[in-house]
Design a protein around this motif. Structure first.
Motif, PDB file in Angstrom:
ATOM      1  N   UNK A  88     -24.470 -12.731  28.204  1.00 45.42           N
ATOM      2  CA  UNK A  88     -25.392 -13.485  27.361  1.00 45.42           C
ATOM      3  C   UNK A  88     -25.215 -14.987  27.547  1.00 45.42           C
ATOM      4  N   UNK A  89     -23.976 -15.421  27.780  1.00 43.89           N
ATOM      5  CA  UNK A  89     -23.703 -16.849  27.926  1.00 43.89           C
ATOM      6  C   UNK A  89     -24.307 -17.424  29.195  1.00 43.89           C
ATOM      7  N   UNK A  90     -24.782 -16.553  30.073  1.00 41.76           N
ATOM      8  CA  UNK A  90     -25.449 -17.022  31.292  1.00 41.76           C
ATOM      9  C   UNK A  90     -26.773 -17.695  30.971  1.00 41.76           C
ATOM     10  N   UNK A  91     -27.458 -17.210  29.932  1.00 40.08           N
ATOM     11  CA  UNK A  91     -28.804 -17.717  29.628  1.00 40.08           C
ATOM     12  C   UNK A  91     -28.952 -18.245  28.202  1.00 40.08           C
ATOM     13  N   UNK A  92     -27.915 -18.084  27.371  1.00 35.39           N
ATOM     14  CA  UNK A  92     -28.021 -18.524  25.982  1.00 35.39           C
ATOM     15  C   UNK A  92     -26.885 -19.472  25.634  1.00 35.39           C
ATOM     16  N   UNK A  93     -27.088 -20.248  24.570  1.00 39.38           N
ATOM     17  CA  UNK A  93     -26.048 -21.148  24.101  1.00 39.38           C
ATOM     18  C   UNK A  93     -25.000 -20.360  23.320  1.00 39.38           C
ATOM     19  N   UNK A  94     -23.846 -20.983  23.097  1.00 41.70           N
ATOM     20  CA  UNK A  94     -22.797 -20.356  22.301  1.00 41.70           C
ATOM     21  C   UNK A  94     -23.312 -20.069  20.894  1.00 41.70           C
ATOM     22  N   UNK A  95     -24.114 -20.975  20.351  1.00 49.19           N
ATOM     23  CA  UNK A  95     -24.682 -20.777  19.015  1.00 49.19           C
ATOM     24  C   UNK A  95     -25.564 -19.534  18.980  1.00 49.19           C
ATOM     25  N   UNK A  96     -26.407 -19.360  19.993  1.00 49.76           N
ATOM     26  CA  UNK A  96     -27.298 -18.198  20.042  1.00 49.76           C
ATOM     27  C   UNK A  96     -26.517 -16.900  20.206  1.00 49.76           C
ATOM     28  N   UNK A  97     -25.488 -16.921  21.038  1.00 53.38           N
ATOM     29  CA  UNK A  97     -24.687 -15.714  21.255  1.00 53.38           C
ATOM     30  C   UNK A  97     -23.921 -15.353  19.991  1.00 53.38           C
ATOM     31  N   UNK A  98     -23.383 -16.361  19.299  1.00 48.77           N
ATOM     32  CA  UNK A  98     -22.663 -16.107  18.047  1.00 48.77           C
ATOM     33  C   UNK A  98     -23.566 -15.409  17.039  1.00 48.77           C
TER      34      UNK A  98
END
Length: 254
Positions: free
Chosen positions: A214-224
């Protein structure tokens, strides 16, 4: 060498065979093994390498060392690889199990150069020097703890593989115990005996590891938020405590 089968060149008298391959989206290399040890580098995308003993997640710009003769399967998300297939006798220091490693800028450039070599490259010239330097650089790489172990018994291993395919924070020990026809207490004791940690701790590690693609295409905030954490700080703290590095380390490097 780009997009050529290893079998076409495995017989060539070279300790190091570099091969670059581009894969279609969501490609799966089903169970197979190599006579040679493999250094599998993901120039793009994310890979999940599975053996009978566990699963290793390989983010962009990292690599996994796979021992010779190890049956494994590779799941890929948008991956272009640069592989080195190495004669086992040339690398007595190669790990006995898979290992994810950081890749230095120097090693990355050496890999990009090496995959353009012919299979029977000149050992006495520049190409032979690059091949030798590749092994020196790989031997010095630092490991990354991006893996989860799998139980040795088939029923528990199937349970864990299913969870890796679809991590669910709502799963409980009671549900898992029922699926293998055991009491919760007996199930937890057996799980801890095989892996050295509780089922709940294992599931947490598996869910956090699922964040890598997920961190490939999303920010840390979005993944959290996707994983159900109340804040990016809470997710970062859990990830760092589990793997010894922050999730920001897995974001694709420029």
């Amino acid at each position: 060498m780009r997009n050529v089968p290893l079998a076409d060149h495995d017989h060539v008298d070279r300790d190091v065979l570099p091969i670059g391959t581009d894969y279609p989206p969501r490609h799966v290399l089903d169970w197979h093994e190599h006579r040679r040890a493999q250094f599998l580098y993901g120039a793009t995308g994310v890979m999940a390498v599975e053996t009978r003993d566990g699963t290793w997640t390989v983010p962009t710009d990292r690599a996994v060392l796979i021992p010779a003769g190890t049956p494994h399967r590779v799941r890929m998300v948008g991956v272009s690889t640069r592989s080195l297939y190495v004669e086992p006798g040339a690398v007595p220091w190669w790990p006995a199990t898979c290992r994810v490693v950081d890749v230095t800028p120097l090693l990355r450039e050496l890999l990009l150069a090496a995959v353009e070599f012919a299979a029977d490259y000149d050992l006495a010239g520049r190409e032979g020097a690059v091949a030798a330097l590749l092994l020196h650089e790989i031997a010095a790489l630092a490991p990354l703890p991006l893996h989860v172990a799998l139980p040795s018994s088939p029923d528990l291993a199937d349970l864990c593989r299913g969870y890796l395919d679809a991590p669910d924070a709502r799963a409980t020990n009671t549900e898992w115990a029922a699926r293998v026809a055991m009491s919760e207490r007996a199930f937890t004791r057996r799980f801890r005996h095989e892996l050295g940690l509780s089922p709940a701790t294992w599931r947490l590690r598996a869910r956090l590891l699922a964040a890598a693609p997920l961190l490939r295409t999303r920010t840390v905030t979005e993944v959290a938020a996707h994983l159900g954490y109340s804040s990016p700080a809470a997710f970062t703290a859990a990830f760092s405590a589990t793997f010894g590095l922050p999730p920001s380390r897995l974001v694709r490097r420029a």
